[in-house]
Design an enzyme around this catalytic site. Structure first.
Site, PDB file in Angstrom:
ATOM      1  N   SER A 171      72.275  18.674  17.764  1.00 59.29           N
ATOM      2  CA  SER A 171      73.503  18.003  17.341  1.00 59.29           C
ATOM      3  C   SER A 171      74.644  18.953  17.015  1.00 59.29           C
ATOM      4  CB  SER A 171      73.218  17.087  16.151  1.00 59.29           C
ATOM      5  OG  SER A 171      72.595  17.804  15.106  1.00 59.29           O
ATOM      6  N   HIS A 231      71.880  12.064  20.684  1.00 66.18           N
ATOM      7  CA  HIS A 231      73.080  12.471  21.421  1.00 66.18           C
ATOM      8  C   HIS A 231      72.919  12.389  22.937  1.00 66.18           C
ATOM      9  CE1 HIS A 231      74.917  13.843  17.690  1.00 66.18           C
ATOM     10  NE2 HIS A 231      73.710  14.267  17.367  1.00 66.18           N
ATOM     11  N   LYS A 261      76.103   6.189  17.826  1.00 66.56           N
ATOM     12  CA  LYS A 261      76.829   7.278  18.496  1.00 66.56           C
ATOM     13  C   LYS A 261      77.389   6.753  19.817  1.00 66.56           C
ATOM     14  CE  LYS A 261      74.744  10.584  15.553  1.00 66.56           C
ATOM     15  NZ  LYS A 261      73.557  11.276  15.134  1.00 66.56           N
TER      16      LYS A 261
END
Ligand SMILES: *Cc1c(COP(=O)(O)O)cnc(C)c1O
Length: 396
Positions: free
Chosen positions: A191, A219, A250
């Site tokens: 990250s 991610h 996200k």
């Protein structure tokens, strides 16, 4: 004032004094964190603390957090279900919207079954402590997300960390462990660095040493692989040894997380994962918004194409500059600065020019590697990136 009150007051003052001293120490090391006040939706152009900025701060990689189609789905979710789930999933909080979303997520990542959690943090806590306990061992990359570290600690399994991507070190740990169940846990995309974990090699080690592999794709989901199906699709991996976890706040633009894997794995999490069992289900309206998000993720390849173009542009335009970008092919593009004060100063100078890029400092990253974490979104334009690179070259 009674004696009891006075003693209590003194104790409270002592605590307040200790905390104030700790905060001062943080200040003097440049480690005090401050929140900015966002008054617009999360997108490339934001209003923060009363001023307009271009922001390179969010994990909203596909630019979906403020998408009107997702917002409309959330509103129809309110009309159908109201605002609160009102109970935990195992009591009476599991709505047909949650259920439909779990099926859609499992199909999307091509695994037999999926289970929704309220946050990624809770998913990691729940899955690791449901699968590992005393007598077991958890093996973790040093740069893993804090939630995976906390999960390992809470599980009470032996917790073995290896240097970032050091597969030889991991292999030595696996060779020497007396543990009955072994769980390797890793960020699929790191990250704060943006690099992709060597998942096929990790899986090979897991097969050789009879371990299981928990992949945190916070991610990668929505970003990597055909149609954004994530890191497993990116590498073309299917294995019963893999436990897949991804977050939905996200790239998916909403909130929440899920774990996917075999029927037995998921059913066992329903029975054992404490962060699943002992918490209120998220509002069904969020599941409705996520169903809409999943369609957009699957259908709108242009968002991933745009991201790739912006990443290439950023790398091209910063080549040969004073600070170097860490090697990353994902929308997370960290610019290595080094010192805490230096990183803060650079971030402040960009902010003066209307560009928001967060300085990431220890303990989030190792000492001496303070950086600007530039994160790109499909909502950015080439002109936005150009403004950032021009400002960085000028600041150098
Ligand atoms: C953000 C993140 C999490 C936590 O997810 P939330 O849904 O924000 O709680 C977990 N793991 C990684 C790698 C993350 O980046």
């Amino acid at each position: 004032m009674s004696l009891h009150d006075e003693v209590a007051n003194k104790a409270a003052n002592k605590l307040a004094n200790e905390l104030a001293a700790e905060l001062e120490a943080r200040d003097s090391q440049g480690l005090r964190r401050r929140r900015r006040l966002l008054t617009t939706p999360q997108r490339a152009r934001v209003n923060v603390d009363g001023r307009e900025y271009i922001a390179f701060c969010s994990n909203d990689y596909l630019g979906l957090a403020a998408d009107p189609r997702l917002a409309a789905a959330a509103k129809s979710g309110i009309d159908r279900y109201g605002v609160g789930a009102g109970a935990s999933h195992l009591i009476l909080g599991h709505s047909s919207a949650h259920h439909e979303l779990e099926a859609a997520l499992a199909a999307f990542v091509r695994l037999p079954r999926a289970l929704l959690f309220s946050t990624g943090y809770m998913a990691n806590m729940g899955v690791v402590s449901a699968l590992a306990g005393r007598g077991d061992a958890v093996f973790a990359d040093r740069l893993n997300h804090a939630s995976l570290n906390d999960a390992a600690l809470v599980s009470r399994a032996a917790f073995k960390r290896y240097a970032h991507n050091d597969l030889a070190a991991l292999e030595r740990l696996l060779q020497n462990t007396p543990a009955s169940r072994r769980l390797v846990i890793v960020d699929a995309v790191f990250s704060m660095d943006g690099d992709i974990a060597p998942v096929p090699a990790l899986l090979e080690l897991c097969i050789r040493y009879d371990a299981y592999l928990l992949i945190d794709d916070a991610h990668g989901f929505g970003v990597l692989g055909a149609q954004g199906r994530g890191t497993l699709a990116h590498f073309g991996i299917t294995s019963e040894r893999v436990i897949y976890m991804a977050t939905l706040g996200k790239a998916a633009g909403v909130s929440g997380a899920f774990v996917a894997g075999s029927e037995a794995l998921i059913e066992s999490l329903v029975q054992n994962a404490r962060t699943y069992i002992y918490t209120t289900a998220t509002p069904p309206l969020l599941a409705q918004a996520l169903l809409a998000s999943l369609q957009v993720i699957e259908q709108e390849d242009w968002r991933r194409d745009r991201l790739r173009e912006l990443v290439a542009q950023l790398q091209r335009e910063l080549t040969g500059g004073l600070w170097r970008l860490l090697p990353s092919d994902t929308p997370i593009q960290p610019l290595l600065v080094g010192g805490n004060a230096e990183a803060l100063d650079l971030s402040a100078r960009l902010a003066d020019q209307g560009l928001l890029v967060p300085a990431i400092r220890p303990p989030t990253v190792p000492q001496g590697t303070a950086r600007l974490r530039i994160s790109l979104s499909a909502d950015h334009s080439a002109a936005d990136v150009k403004r950032l690179t021009a400002a960085l070259l000028q600041a150098a």
